[in-house]
Design a protein around this motif. Structure first.
Motif, PDB file in Angstrom:
ATOM      1  N   LEU A 604       0.807  -1.217   0.000  1.00  0.00           N
ATOM      2  CA  LEU A 604       0.000   0.000   0.000  1.00  0.00           C
ATOM      3  C   LEU A 604       0.843   1.271   0.000  1.00  0.00           C
ATOM      4  O   LEU A 604       0.305   2.375  -0.128  1.00  0.00           O
ATOM      5  CB  LEU A 604      -0.924   0.014   1.228  1.00  0.00           C
ATOM      6  N   GLN A 605       2.172   1.079   0.159  1.00  0.00           N
ATOM      7  CA  GLN A 605       3.114   2.196   0.250  1.00  0.00           C
ATOM      8  C   GLN A 605       2.695   3.159   1.371  1.00  0.00           C
ATOM      9  O   GLN A 605       2.623   4.382   1.210  1.00  0.00           O
ATOM     10  CB  GLN A 605       3.221   2.933  -1.091  1.00  0.00           C
ATOM     11  N   ILE A 606       2.417   2.549   2.538  1.00  0.00           N
ATOM     12  CA  ILE A 606       1.999   3.298   3.722  1.00  0.00           C
ATOM     13  C   ILE A 606       2.972   2.992   4.851  1.00  0.00           C
ATOM     14  O   ILE A 606       3.377   1.851   5.051  1.00  0.00           O
ATOM     15  CB  ILE A 606       0.563   2.912   4.150  1.00  0.00           C
ATOM     16  N   ARG A 607       3.331   4.006   5.605  1.00  0.00           N
ATOM     17  CA  ARG A 607       4.141   3.836   6.801  1.00  0.00           C
ATOM     18  C   ARG A 607       3.291   4.183   8.020  1.00  0.00           C
ATOM     19  O   ARG A 607       2.615   5.216   8.039  1.00  0.00           O
ATOM     20  CB  ARG A 607       5.372   4.749   6.767  1.00  0.00           C
ATOM     21  N   LEU A 608       3.320   3.299   9.003  1.00  0.00           N
ATOM     22  CA  LEU A 608       2.534   3.514  10.213  1.00  0.00           C
ATOM     23  C   LEU A 608       3.383   4.271  11.224  1.00  0.00           C
ATOM     24  O   LEU A 608       4.458   3.827  11.618  1.00  0.00           O
ATOM     25  CB  LEU A 608       2.093   2.159  10.794  1.00  0.00           C
ATOM     26  N   ASP A 609       2.899   5.425  11.651  1.00  0.00           N
ATOM     27  CA  ASP A 609       3.621   6.261  12.603  1.00  0.00           C
ATOM     28  C   ASP A 609       2.642   6.655  13.700  1.00  0.00           C
ATOM     29  O   ASP A 609       1.985   7.694  13.626  1.00  0.00           O
ATOM     30  CB  ASP A 609       4.193   7.492  11.911  1.00  0.00           C
ATOM     31  N   LEU A 610       2.490   5.779  14.720  1.00  0.00           N
ATOM     32  CA  LEU A 610       1.533   6.037  15.791  1.00  0.00           C
ATOM     33  C   LEU A 610       2.061   7.123  16.709  1.00  0.00           C
ATOM     34  O   LEU A 610       3.186   7.045  17.193  1.00  0.00           O
ATOM     35  CB  LEU A 610       1.292   4.756  16.596  1.00  0.00           C
ATOM     36  N   LYS A 611       1.243   8.127  16.948  1.00  0.00           N
ATOM     37  CA  LYS A 611       1.639   9.214  17.835  1.00  0.00           C
ATOM     38  C   LYS A 611       1.412   8.787  19.280  1.00  0.00           C
ATOM     39  O   LYS A 611       0.398   8.192  19.615  1.00  0.00           O
ATOM     40  CB  LYS A 611       0.822  10.471  17.527  1.00  0.00           C
ATOM     41  N   SER A 612       2.390   9.093  20.115  1.00  0.00           N
ATOM     42  CA  SER A 612       2.271   8.695  21.525  1.00  0.00           C
ATOM     43  C   SER A 612       1.283   9.596  22.250  1.00  0.00           C
ATOM     44  O   SER A 612       0.994  10.692  21.832  1.00  0.00           O
ATOM     45  CB  SER A 612       3.631   8.763  22.194  1.00  0.00           C
TER      46      SER A 612
END
Length: 612
Positions: A604-612
């Motif tokens: 999907l060319q997606i990067r997961l960057d969960l905010k703390s």
């Protein structure tokens, strides 16, 4: 074959017939050398009798709850009949049986009065669905679906499917979004409703459309909300408001007749939004009972009843009682027959309105005694003539207790609405077996968003103003120059050509006559703060369609899950959905939503960057 009959089919007329049944073991009861088994399937329960000739077989192959069993035998008349079930006069004398599949011990009992809590039953929903109570709910849902489809087909509507993968146009509730692998960095949205598609179908000439359709909203949940829900979605071309009201009164009446056996012949009542708000405190009033609100400070908003006979409100001026004098709004409710309430009962009501969910400081009470005298908790501020005027405004009769709330307008109106419903519940006036329909009309077209200092659509941005107010919208600038005076702006008084159907205090359907001219639709979008570029980006396809002969049209959407719940006498729509989500939007059976693996992110060319 696995079965010749179902477990709900056999009767006395079938005695001596050789049959084969298959289903799930509900109970096993041993009496010496004889064993009785209740066999259950979707259609009912039939008792099986295993005599001593099959004892050895049962010892070698013991039966347990929820085993899948096939039994062959002869229908016999029961000596101990159970007239509580349709098959209770017969049983099967088993001569051969086969265990088709064994079952682990179920985590809760598969019966109406189960010992399983909500969380456990949702985790094992496939077992919960075996329970008769749940089965009846799904059967009712199917009956409502079938009745609606039959009525709409008979009235010339065509069932047309619309897409689930559409463009995100955030306005109102949040969209669920779906990434597109073939279009990296771009996303579909799941539809909150098929609104624009059904309008495009009107432009296309399909003048009577319907769909029983899934809709999706990413919003906080309550007992009456689900992230995915079902609508009976309908649209008609070349119609005015009256055509819509007549057609869909007919739909609901047909459902009442087909599903509940109720012949709803009375005329469906109608009220305006403004009258509903002042008379009942909300825009989806339960009219199964009276107890209308008495507006004790603003006689200009009096609508009907005894109030209209009084020339001036008894509390419109200065009374010397600061709670009333400083209040924006004062509302009274006459509780029928409650003048005999004890001090303890009145104090209990006072504590109820003080709860955080209601938020009032307290209430004033006035006893209208059966001899015609009046006694209040504020007697030192009001004489009997003033109390009598208040009683008249509240349509009170001798023997009633009047309770009065005072404070900020919106808060007081909401609290009065809550109190009215609570009182009716305590008095037994809200019966699940009684159904009362109401149309609410003439909603405001716009609401004012104070934080953003702009207008927002009360329904949605495709709702048309009332025909006589279209020119007001076209000829005035929507911008609000002075936020404190937004009520003086012409847009504050524009009424929508919209309507809600209310059943027993629940909105079950809502719709409107739509905008079908490009100029008016652009004006609406501009009023909501969209510039020309944003309009074209989000809704260029619809604006373009309006240039190719769009007919006048309107429609309505019914909350299918909510309608089923009301007809089934339930407070929660979850009881009428086969596989519902919990209040956190999770499917605890599937453990969804869940994570996806790195390979899917890469595709999907997606990067997961969960905010703390």
């Amino acid at each position: 074959m696995y079965r010749t009959h179902t477990c709900g089919q056999l009767r006395l007329s079938d005695v001596k017939t050789q049959v084969t049944l298959a289903g799930w073991v509900q109970t096993v009861r041993k009496f010496g050398s004889i064993t009785f088994v209740d066999l259950r399937d979707r259609y009912g329960i039939t008792q099986l009798l295993f005599n001593e000739s099959l004892n050895d077989n049962l010892e070698n192959q013991p039966l347990g709850r929820e085993f899948v069993l096939q039994a062959k035998g002869v229908v016999n008349e029961r000596s101990n009949k159970n007239l509580n079930i349709p098959t209770g006069e017969v049983e099967i004398l088993v001569n051969e049986f086969t265990i088709l599949n064994r079952s682990a011990v179920p985590p809760f009992s598969i019966q109406d009065d189960t010992d399983g809590g909500d969380d456990l039953r949702m985790k094992y929903r496939f077992l919960d669905l075996r329970r008769n109570a749940v089965k009846k709910n799904l059967e009712l849902r199917y009956a409502v679906n079938r009745s609606a489809r039959n009525y709409l087909h008979q009235n010339g509507f065509m069932d047309i499917e619309t897409p689930f993968l559409i463009k995100s146009t955030p306005e109102g509730a949040r969209d669920f979004v779906v990434p597109s692998r073939m279009n990296p960095g771009q996303f579909y949205a799941l539809p909150q409703s098929p609104q624009t598609f059904k309008q495009l179908l009107m432009v296309s000439g399909y003048d009577r459309y319907y769909q029983v359709v899934k809709c999706f909203r990413d919003e906080d949940l309550r007992a009456d909300r689900q992230p995915e829900f079902t609508q009976i979605d309908c649209e008609m071309a070349f119609v005015e408001q009256e055509d819509i009201l007549e057609m869909f009164e007919g739909l609901i009446k047909a459902i009442f007749k087909d599903v509940k056996g109720i012949d709803y012949t009375e005329k469906v009542e109608r009220t305006t939004w403004e009258e509903a708000m002042w008379t009942y405190g909300n825009d989806k009033p339960d009219i199964r009972f009276g107890m209308k609100l008495g507006n004790l400070k603003h006689p200009s908003t009096v609508f009907s009843g005894k109030q209209a006979e009084v020339s001036a409100s008894p509390l419109a001026g200065t009374t010397g009682f600061g709670v009333f004098d400083n209040a924006e709004t004062i509302l009274g409710i006459a509780i029928p027959g409650a003048a005999e309430y004890t001090r303890k009962q009145v104090d209990e009501l006072t504590e109820w309105v003080k709860r955080p969910q209601v938020g009032m400081q307290g209430l004033v009470n006035i006893r209208y005694n059966s001899d015609g005298s009046l006694k209040s908790s504020v007697d030192k501020f009001f004489n009997e003539d003033q109390l009598k005027a208040i009683a008249n405004y509240c349509n009170a009769q001798p023997g009633d207790l009047i309770v009065v709330l005072a404070g900020k307008e919106e808060k007081t109106r909401k609290a009065a609405s809550q109190l009215r419903l609570e009182l009716a519940q305590r008095l037994g006036l809200r019966k699940d077996t009684e159904f009362k329909l109401l149309w609410v009309l003439d909603f405001p077209l716009f609401e004012y968003a104070e934080e953003e200092n702009r207008w927002v659509a009360r329904h949605h941005p495709f709702t048309s103003p009332k025909p006589d107010q279209i020119s007001v919208m076209i000829n005035n600038d929507p911008k609000i120059k002075d936020a404190d005076k937004y009520l003086d702006h012409p847009y504050a008084n524009i009424k929508a050509n919209a309507y809600d159907m209310v059943l027993n205090g629940n909105e079950i359907g809502g719709g409107s006559i739509r905008i079908f001219q490009r100029e008016l639709q652009e004006k609406m979008f501009a009023a909501l703060g969209m510039d020309e570029h944003e309009q074209q980006h989000k809704f260029g396809f619809l604006l373009g369609a309006f240039e190719y002969g769009a007919p006048p049209h309107g429609g309505i959407a019914f909350g299918f899950d909510r309608l089923c719940a009301i007809l089934g006498g339930s407070e929660s729509i979850r009881d009428f959905i086969a596989f519902p989500k919990n209040n956190s939007g999770r499917d605890v059976m599937l453990d969804a939503p869940g994570t996806i693996d790195e390979k899917q992110f890469d595709e999907l060319q997606i990067r997961l960057d969960l905010k703390s």
